[in-house]
Scaffold this motif. Structure first.
Motif: not given
Ligand SMILES: N[C@@H](CCC(=O)N[C@@H](CS)C(=O)NCC(=O)O)C(=O)O
Length: 226
Positions: A128-135, A60-63
């Protein structure tokens, strides 16, 4: 989930954009290839990336919140009846689940060339650059490239009641298939992510479609829509 074959459904028309430098620095390649890159998908890219990749992660990505606020006159609609596909809305409390794909070596330019046509030229999306959090490893986030349709793009439709969005989805189809298939494949993905992955906007549209579908057309026709 690895996919070696790549679809050449849309021949490249122009040289692809190179990834933003901040996304390239994290994995310098010593074989003369461009650095590896992660690409975040949260709509059709979740089930149909159609480019070769070396690795993938659910997460997921936050924000950001996902919204069916982008019009589509090619893949899931037409000029007369634009469909609705998803984009990301900046939302401090938001969280959007999807799939990140790692592309390496020649895969980087091939993926960017393909997505430039599919997402930017045909879909009105910007990168767009995003920060991705692997599950599985949320404590080890990754920088990723996402394709986002901003309110400034000509195809942007913006907010509407979920019932109105559902009606539009039920009525539209394009070169990639019916808009209802797009909605249901995304809903299927969210089911697979498990109970921690919630998307109230998506769920409300699916519920509205379920309520309207019997009135919209008999069951056997509804099944033929997807
Ligand atoms: N950029 C989002 C949305 C992508 C999306 O759904 N784009 C449309 C372009 S309008 C598309 O490629 N549709 C192909 C299809 O509907 O199968 C993602 O990362 O998945």
């Amino acid at each position: 989930m690895k996919q070696e074959s790549v679809s050449q459904s849309t021949p490249p028309a122009s040289p692809p954009p190179s990834p933003p430098p901040e996304l390239s620095a994290h994995r310098p390649q010593d074989d003369g290839h461009p650095p590896a890159l992660w690409i975040f998908g949260y709509g059709s890219l979740v089930w149909r990336p159609d480019f070769a990749y070396s690795d993938s992660r659910v997460g997921f990505v936050r924000g950001y919140s996902r919204r069916f606020w982008q019009g589509d006159t090619f893949h899931r609609g037409s000029d007369k009846m634009p469909g609705r596909v998803v984009t990301l809305l900046e939302d401090r409390e938001g969280c959007t689940w999807g799939v990140a794909y790692e592309v390496q070596g020649d895969q980087v330019s091939e993926a960017l060339k393909y997505l430039n046509i599919r997402e930017a030229v045909l879909g009105g999306y910007d990168t767009k650059e995003v920060t991705f959090y692997p599950q599985d490893t949320p404590d080890q986030p990754l920088k990723a490239l996402a394709y986002v349709a901003t309110p400034q793009n000509p195809g942007y439709l913006g907010p509407a009641p979920e019932e109105a969005i559902a009606t539009q989805i039920l009525a539209c189809r394009g070169s990639s298939g019916h808009n209802l298939e797009y909605l249901l494949r995304l809903a299927d993905f969210m089911q697979l992510c498990g109970p921690q992955a919630q998307d109230e906007h998506l769920a409300a549209i699916v519920d509205a479609v379920g309520t309207m579908l019997p009135c919209f057309c008999p069951t056997e026709q509804a099944l033929a829509l997807v």
